[in-house]
Structures are given as structure tokens and as C-alpha cells.
Design a protein around this motif. Structure first.
Motif, PDB file in Angstrom:
ATOM      1  N   PHE A  90       0.747  -1.142  -0.136  1.00 50.69           N
ATOM      2  CA  PHE A  90      -0.087  -0.019   0.067  1.00 50.69           C
ATOM      3  C   PHE A  90       0.866   1.298  -0.077  1.00 50.69           C
ATOM      4  CE2 PHE A  90       0.838  -0.268   4.419  1.00 50.69           C
ATOM      5  CZ  PHE A  90       1.176   1.384   4.942  1.00 50.69           C
ATOM      6  N   LYS A  91       2.030   1.032   0.155  1.00 47.85           N
ATOM      7  CA  LYS A  91       2.864   2.433   0.425  1.00 47.85           C
ATOM      8  C   LYS A  91       2.891   3.173  -0.906  1.00 47.85           C
ATOM      9  CE  LYS A  91       4.664   1.544   4.723  1.00 47.85           C
ATOM     10  NZ  LYS A  91       4.320   0.253   5.073  1.00 47.85           N
ATOM     11  N   PRO A 217      -3.490  -3.470   9.999  1.00 47.13           N
ATOM     12  CA  PRO A 217      -2.556  -3.842  10.947  1.00 47.13           C
ATOM     13  C   PRO A 217      -1.856  -2.392  11.319  1.00 47.13           C
ATOM     14  CG  PRO A 217      -1.685  -4.139   8.762  1.00 47.13           C
ATOM     15  CD  PRO A 217      -3.175  -3.846   8.668  1.00 47.13           C
ATOM     16  N   ASN A 220       3.594   1.747  12.229  1.00 44.32           N
ATOM     17  CA  ASN A 220       3.808   3.377  12.371  1.00 44.32           C
ATOM     18  C   ASN A 220       2.585   4.103  12.622  1.00 44.32           C
ATOM     19  OD1 ASN A 220       6.222   4.433  13.124  1.00 44.32           O
ATOM     20  ND2 ASN A 220       7.112   4.332  11.239  1.00 44.32           N
ATOM     21  N   LEU A 221       1.384   3.241  12.268  1.00 43.55           N
ATOM     22  CA  LEU A 221       0.093   4.003  12.287  1.00 43.55           C
ATOM     23  C   LEU A 221      -0.184   5.121  11.361  1.00 43.55           C
ATOM     24  CD1 LEU A 221      -0.110   3.934  16.344  1.00 43.55           C
ATOM     25  CD2 LEU A 221      -0.979   1.961  14.841  1.00 43.55           C
ATOM     26  N   ALA A 299       7.032  -5.737   9.226  1.00 39.03           N
ATOM     27  CA  ALA A 299       6.557  -4.503   8.720  1.00 39.03           C
ATOM     28  C   ALA A 299       5.775  -3.763  10.006  1.00 39.03           C
ATOM     29  CB  ALA A 299       5.467  -4.545   7.639  1.00 39.03           C
ATOM     30  N   ILE A 300       5.602  -4.472  10.947  1.00 37.08           N
ATOM     31  CA  ILE A 300       4.563  -3.695  12.149  1.00 37.08           C
ATOM     32  C   ILE A 300       5.691  -4.151  13.321  1.00 37.08           C
ATOM     33  CG2 ILE A 300       2.420  -3.828  11.005  1.00 37.08           C
ATOM     34  CD1 ILE A 300       1.611  -6.152  12.921  1.00 37.08           C
ATOM     35  N   SER A 348       0.239  -8.036   6.969  1.00 35.87           N
ATOM     36  CA  SER A 348      -0.954  -7.827   6.453  1.00 35.87           C
ATOM     37  C   SER A 348      -2.040  -9.021   6.958  1.00 35.87           C
ATOM     38  CB  SER A 348      -1.190  -8.194   4.955  1.00 35.87           C
ATOM     39  OG  SER A 348       0.033  -7.591   4.464  1.00 35.87           O
TER      40      SER A 348
HETATM   41  C1  LIG Z   1       3.926  -0.170   6.474  1.00 33.12           C
HETATM   42  C2  LIG Z   1       3.271  -1.580   6.631  1.00 33.12           C
HETATM   43  C3  LIG Z   1       2.451  -1.717   7.733  1.00 33.12           C
HETATM   44  C4  LIG Z   1       2.464  -0.791   8.716  1.00 33.12           C
HETATM   45  O1  LIG Z   1       1.477   0.357   8.340  1.00 33.12           O
HETATM   46  P1  LIG Z   1       1.565   1.555   9.217  1.00 33.12           P
HETATM   47  O2  LIG Z   1       0.773   2.611   8.517  1.00 33.12           O
HETATM   48  O3  LIG Z   1       2.780   2.016   9.302  1.00 33.12           O
HETATM   49  O4  LIG Z   1       0.804   1.271  10.566  1.00 33.12           O
HETATM   50  C5  LIG Z   1       1.604  -2.984   7.804  1.00 33.12           C
HETATM   51  N1  LIG Z   1       1.769  -3.762   6.746  1.00 33.12           N
HETATM   52  C6  LIG Z   1       2.738  -3.703   5.600  1.00 33.12           C
HETATM   53  C7  LIG Z   1       2.811  -4.841   4.580  1.00 33.12           C
HETATM   54  C8  LIG Z   1       3.586  -2.515   5.528  1.00 33.12           C
HETATM   55  O5  LIG Z   1       4.194  -2.285   4.430  1.00 33.12           O
END
Ligand SMILES: *Cc1c(COP(=O)(O)O)cnc(C)c1O
Length: 416
Positions: A90-91, A217, A220-221, A299-300, A348
Motif C-alpha cells: 500500500f505504500k 495492521p 507506524n500507524l 512491517a509492524i 497484512s
Molecule cells: C508499512 C506497513 C504496515 C504498517 O502500516 P502503518 O501505516 O505504518 O501502520 C503494515 N503492513 C505492511 C505490509 C506495511 O508495509
């Protein structure tokens, strides 16, 4: 801003069906009307950054086996697969917007601290733009193999420090300040603007029928914060007639938000700043405990979420909930997502494990209408997947059948 809901919904649909440019195709820029931080009196192609319109082309799916697993009716349960973004997480939604702002202020260097997906996304956008140098700060040893591979291949300067994500986050802020580098972590407000579109697509995919819960999830929220904004704004403007509750799922080993929300019962307030003092106190306690986040969901794996205040506000506004799940629960849930022919990385699957926890504990019932966000692609962390399936101790393991290369022995094994 006082947008007309019906006109805009139509415009977004029209852009999707009859795109006039890559910005109409993009799942982020299709909703540009609500991300208004750029001067729209100019040629869009001079301003907006996009991976050729490919970011954010996602929507919610029904996954019946997962619905059954979490205990919800299958027509009341959706997962939105953000792993389908160009760099597999999603980034990219946020990066398109953050990069746009970086270019608006003529940045030629960008940086982030990352557990891997932010860096993959930032590195790819930098490579695509061509004239921007990317600097990635990573903790040692914890980045998953797929994400490291992407970051290196896209040509970013990768700086691996001795320490974890929280250390890298502190360092990147100091270095960026010193060197005048544009910071693209999710504390970047423009990135969060881009991530709002995850919710717009979700609502559009549900024909603007509002679910009871939106589950993600919590690392960093950034998503939690962006989702709060993405829901409360359209509610205020009349796009939707109720607010879903945001549910944030922590891993047991990285459960700072859970502790702050459920144990310390710290709540956002508009009228005083007490909550902020209480967070500082809590963080001092974490330091005294020498707390280090630890979970397979890398990632979390974050001990001090950078967007905590904004996330508390999102939880306050949407009457949100926070739950924690074990690594085993995360991996089991991930295996079930795979059984639907989809796939996701461990972090995820926390969304799925979290919903299951809520039904099991009777906090929600089978008629609850829930949408979970699958944040990253299965192939980001193949090691976690293979180790799970190789060990028959795991509930949904699917280990390879080992047989000699002999037809009779193979037939015998297959008939078992
Ligand atoms: C960055 C990320 C998260 C955490 O998301 P936040 O917005 O930082 O809480 C969760 N899952 C995946 C796969 C991520 O890349």
C-alpha cells in the motif's frame, strides 16, 4: 472545501471507465479532488508523480474461506488487496502523493527509515523520476528478503545501521535535517493524503455502502491516521451517512498502541494535552523496560509508532478498537488467505487474525460487516511462508511430499 458528493462520485467512476490520462487511471490521482495540496490550475503532468497510473488500482474482494475462518457471513466480509500495487504494498498510494510534494519543493534527495516496504516504494518512485537520489535507513537483519532485493535493485543508497527500526527512524530524522533531505516516512502529511485513497476505493467498491469495521495492521500507524481522515472528512461532507469503526491490529510483540489504548486507557482530547504527557510517561516506561519490538510480521515490528497522536485521534473520532494477536495467529490467518488463491505478507494477515479474535471474543457477531486491508504482497517475505508450510506442527501447513524419483513410490505416496 465543500465538495458535491454525487458529482464527485460520478467523476471518479467516469475517470476509471474512460481515463483521459495516467492520472485518471491512477487509483490515487483519480481522487485528486479530495487531495488538494497542489495548484490545480497547472498541467497535471507537470506536477503529479505517478508510476504510469498504476498505483492504487485496488478494490475490495469477497473471500469466502477467510470469511468462514474469521466467523463472518461471506457477503459481509471483504479484503482489499493492497499487495496489488506496483511495488507490492500500500505504500505506493502514499508515495505518489509524498513524491509529488517533494517535487513541488524542488527536493533532489529523499530519505526514509524502513522495515522494507517504504524503502521499496520510495526507491522505485525515485528510479522512475530519474533525477532524485534516494537514501534508505534500515535496521540490521530484520528486513525481509523480497523488500531488500527491491530496494537494492531500484538503485537506492541503502544504509544499514546497527539497531532496529526505532533506531533507524531517529537517525534518519537527524541526518535528513543535517543534509537538507526530504523525508518520506509516514510522518509526512502528504503521504497520508495519498493513503486516504485506500478508503475511497474501498467505499467505491462497496457502492458507498458503509461497513461497520475497517481493519488494518498497526505499525507506524500511518494508515490508521490516514483512514481516520479519509472517513471523517467524507462523513462531514455527506458522502457517507455513518462512520465505520477503525480496528487496529498489533502483533503481541509490538503492542505499544494496544497497551496505550487498552491498558493505560489513554484517549485523544481536543480540549487538553494530558494524553500527550501520558504518552511521554509511557514511553519513558518502555525505555526503562528496555522494550524492543519483536514479531515475525516485520512491517509492524515497531515499538514507538511515529503517528501515535494522529492515530489516537482517528480512534477517538471513529470509536475505534485495538487488538493484539500472536505470531502464530498471524501465520495461520495468512495461510487461510493463501487458500483463497490470494496471498499476503505476515503483517497484512494481522487484519484477518484481528477480526477472528473479535468474533471469538464475542465483541462482534457474524452479521458484522467488516473490511480488512491486506497491506503487502505474499512474495515480500517468502521465507516466513516456506518455513510455515514446511513444519507440520502448523495447523494449515502444506509441506512438500518427499519421495524418491520412482513412479511406483510416487503413486503409492499419492494414493495415501
Ligand atoms: C508499512 C506497513 C504496515 C504498517 O502500516 P502503518 O501505516 O505504518 O501502520 C503494515 N503492513 C505492511 C505490509 C506495511 O508495509
Amino acid at each position: 472545501m465543500n465538495p458535491d458528493p454525487e458529482l464527485l462520485k460520478e467523476a471518479w467512476q467516469h475517470r476509471k471507465e474512460h481515463p483521459q490520462s495516467i492520472y485518471d487511471r491512477s487509483g490515487v490521482w483519480r481522487f485528486r479532488d479530495l487531495l488538494h495540496f497542489y495548484p490545480d490550475n497547472k498541467d497535471l503532468s507537470q506536477i503529479l508523480v505517478s508510476m504510469d497510473g498504476e498505483e492504487g488500482r485496488t478494490k475490495p474482494f469477497m473471500l469466502s474461506k477467510v470469511a468462514e475462518y474469521v466467523g463472518l457471513k461471506s457477503n459481509n466480509f471483504y479484503l482489499q488487496f493492497e499487495g496489488d500495487n506496483p511495488t507490492g504494498s500500500f505504500k505506493d498510494n502514499g508515495m505518489a502523493a509524498g513524491f509529488t510534494h517533494a517535487k513541488m519543493v524542488n527536493a533532489n534527495k529523499v530519505a526514509c527509515a524502513s522495515t522494507g516496504n517504504t524503502s521499496s516504494s520510495m526507491a522505485a518512485f525515485a528510479a522512475n523520476e530519474g533525477d532524485i537520489n534516494a537514501y534508505v535507513f534500515m535496521g540490521s537483519g530484520r528486513i525481509s528478503i523480497g523488500k531488500l532485493a527491491q530496494t537494492l535493485e531500484y538503485g537506492a543508497n541503502a544504509i544499514q545501521i546497527l539497531g532496529d527500526f526505532d533506531d533507524a527512524m531517529k537517525t534518519v530524522q537527524a541526518v535528513s535535517k543535517e543534509m537538507g533531505i526530504y523525508l518520506l516516512n509516514s510522518l509526512n502529511a502528504y503521504r497520508l493524503e495519498g493513503q486516504k485513497t485506500i478508503i475511497y476505493r474501498l467505499l467505491e467498491g462497496l457502492k458507498w455502502e458503509v461497513p461497520d469495521l475497517v481493519v488494518c495492521p498497526g505499525g507506524n500507524l500511518g494508515n490508521t491516521s490516514a483512514f481516520g481522515k479519509a472517513l471523517t472528512e467524507p462523513y462531514k461532507w455527506g458522502f457517507i451517512d455513518k462512520l465505520p469503526r477503525i480496528v487496529v491490529v498489533n502483533a503481541n510483540g509490538a503492542n505499544t498502541l494496544d497497551r496505550i489504548y487498552n491498558e493505560e486507557k489513554i484517549r485523544w482530547s481536543y480540549t487538553d494535552d494530558l494524553w500527550n504527557d501520558k504518552i511521554k510517561e509511557f514511553y519513558t516506561k518502555l525505555d526503562e523496560e528496555n522494550f524492543k519490538a519483536h514479531t515475525i510480521a516485520s512491517a509492524i515490528e515497531i515499538g514507538k509508532p511515529i503517528n501515535l497522536p494522529k492515530a489516537l485521534r482517528a480512534l477517538y473520532e471513529t470509536k475505534g478498537m485495538v487488538v493484539s494477536v500472536s505470531d502464530q495467529e498471524i501465520l495461520d490467518a495468512k495461510a487461510i488467505v493463501g487458500r483463497n488463491g490470494f496471498g499476503c505478507e505476515p503483517a497484512s494477515a494481522a487484519s484477518v487474525a484481528g477480526i477472528k479474535k473479535l468474533t471469538e471474543e464475542g465483541i462482534i457477531d457474524k452479521d458484522t460487516f467488516a473490511v480488512g486491508i491486506l497491506t503487502g504482497h505474499q512474495l515480500k517475505d517468502p521465507k516466513a511462508t516456506i518455513e510455515y508450510h514446511k513444519s507440520s506442527a502448523n495447523k494449515f501447513a502444506n509441506p512438500p511430499i518427499e519421495v524418491p524419483n520412482d513412479i511406483d513410490k510416487i503413486l503409492e505416496a499419492l494414493r495415501k
